[in-house]
Design a protein around this motif. Structure first.
Motif, PDB file in Angstrom:
ATOM      1  N   GLU A  70       0.818  -1.205   0.000  1.00 55.75           N
ATOM      2  CA  GLU A  70       0.000   0.000   0.000  1.00 55.75           C
ATOM      3  C   GLU A  70       0.855   1.259   0.000  1.00 55.75           C
ATOM      4  N   ILE A  71       1.962   1.233   0.725  1.00 56.84           N
ATOM      5  CA  ILE A  71       2.856   2.402   0.740  1.00 56.84           C
ATOM      6  C   ILE A  71       3.470   2.620  -0.638  1.00 56.84           C
ATOM      7  N   ARG A  72       3.878   1.540  -1.282  1.00 56.01           N
ATOM      8  CA  ARG A  72       4.459   1.681  -2.621  1.00 56.01           C
ATOM      9  C   ARG A  72       3.424   2.212  -3.612  1.00 56.01           C
ATOM     10  N   ARG A  73       2.200   1.707  -3.546  1.00 55.73           N
ATOM     11  CA  ARG A  73       1.155   2.191  -4.448  1.00 55.73           C
ATOM     12  C   ARG A  73       0.801   3.646  -4.162  1.00 55.73           C
ATOM     13  N   SER A  74       0.757   4.005  -2.877  1.00 59.04           N
ATOM     14  CA  SER A  74       0.470   5.395  -2.528  1.00 59.04           C
ATOM     15  C   SER A  74       1.564   6.325  -3.028  1.00 59.04           C
ATOM     16  N   HIS A  75       2.811   5.893  -2.918  1.00 60.44           N
ATOM     17  CA  HIS A  75       3.919   6.712  -3.411  1.00 60.44           C
ATOM     18  C   HIS A  75       3.842   6.859  -4.929  1.00 60.44           C
TER      19      HIS A  75
END
Length: 304
Positions: free
Chosen positions: A36-41
């Motif tokens: 989720e952090i990678r997608r948000s970034h």
């Protein structure tokens, strides 16, 4: 407390499967958080690129208008309006700049356009720097932070489970009567620790870009640090909880409405939009822009 739990768990016949299940749950939470952090970034970087793509067109037009002393034909006036309308969809522009753009659409005064041009140039420069840092720069601590940040969810789950185990299993707080002040102290401590876990998670998982959320991060840090008072003893639980509640309530006022200094330009709140054409004698030098021509609406070329 932990030794007691370990002894009880080791005596259980399915202790190995329970430990494997807990480890699998925490690992799944970590992988989900990292994804989720990678997608948000990636979504944030995409929004920055889209914002820069939209804003550069308006920047180019404003630069041409500035060189021409804000004299333009009807066709160029329509192009500027289209560029400003397109910038309304740029999600990474600040609300203050969006407000300036909306005001310039209603009234294309040269002073307003000059101020909006400077603000747009500053924000585009900041967005371009952020994009460059995240695309090309490699910082020493970024790799470690990339590993540690997704661990916020497993750490919060573990801390919550330990707190619930202490409340219901070790201390047996729900079965304790609340007929005296001493019996209320464990409740105060449990609520305070739950607030610590909540705001510690928010502080840990919050992105480290920009300064817009600096006040929120500082408040979260202070609320989490208030739990250090529990090291004094159970008697400090009401004071820790009181400090946390005071900081929590004060956050609504500190992160509320914008101050006057954050408005797009001075006098905006007092300006009557309906009488904008009758107030064309406003001195341009008060807005920080020198113009030898009188401020006219650039719907037609000046005839000076």
């Amino acid at each position: 407390m932990f030794q007691r739990w370990l002894d009880n768990l080791s005596s259980h016949p399915d202790a190995t499967f329970i430990l494997l299940g807990v480890v699998a749950l925490l690992l799944a939470a970590y992988l989900w958080s990292a994804t989720e952090i990678r997608r948000s970034h990636e979504r944030h970087m995409r929004r920055i690129r889209d914002t820069l793509y939209i804003s550069t067109g308006l920047l180019g037009l404003l630069t041409i208008w500035e060189h021409r002393k804000y004299e333009a034909s009807v066709q160029e006036h329509h192009e500027l309006l289209q560029a400003m309308q397109a910038c309304k969809t740029a999600s990474c522009l600040s609300p203050q700049l969006q407000e300036q753009i909306r005001d310039c659409v209603k009234n294309e005064d040269p002073a307003r356009l000059a101020l909006m041009h400077k603000a747009l140039e500053r924000e585009c420069t900041a967005l371009s720097d952020e994009l460059s840092r995240n695309t090309y720069s490699v910082h020493w601590g970024r790799a470690i932070w990339t590993i540690l940040r997704p661990a916020a969810e497993p750490a919060a789950l573990t801390a919550t489970a330990l707190l619930i185990g202490k409340v219901f299993y070790t201390e047996r707080i729900p079965s304790t009567s609340v007929d005296s002040w001493d019996n209320l102290l464990p409740w105060f401590q449990a609520i305070s620790l739950m607030l610590t876990i909540l705001y510690g998670y928010l502080l840990w998982s919050s992105p480290k870009r920009g300064t817009s959320g600096a006040l929120v991060r500082w408040l979260s840090l202070f609320i989490a640090l208030c739990s250090l008072l529990h090291l004094i003893g159970l008697a400090a639980a009401p004071y820790a909880l009181a400090l946390q509640l005071i900081l929590f309530v004060s956050g609504f006022g500190l992160t509320g409405s914008r101050s006057r200094s954050e408005r797009p330009y001075a006098g905006h709140a007092e300006m009557d939009e309906n009488s904008s054409q009758s107030s064309m004698v406003m001195p341009v030098h008060e807005a920080g822009v020198e113009d030898t021509h009188s401020p006219v609406t650039p719907r037609r070329s000046a005839s000076d």
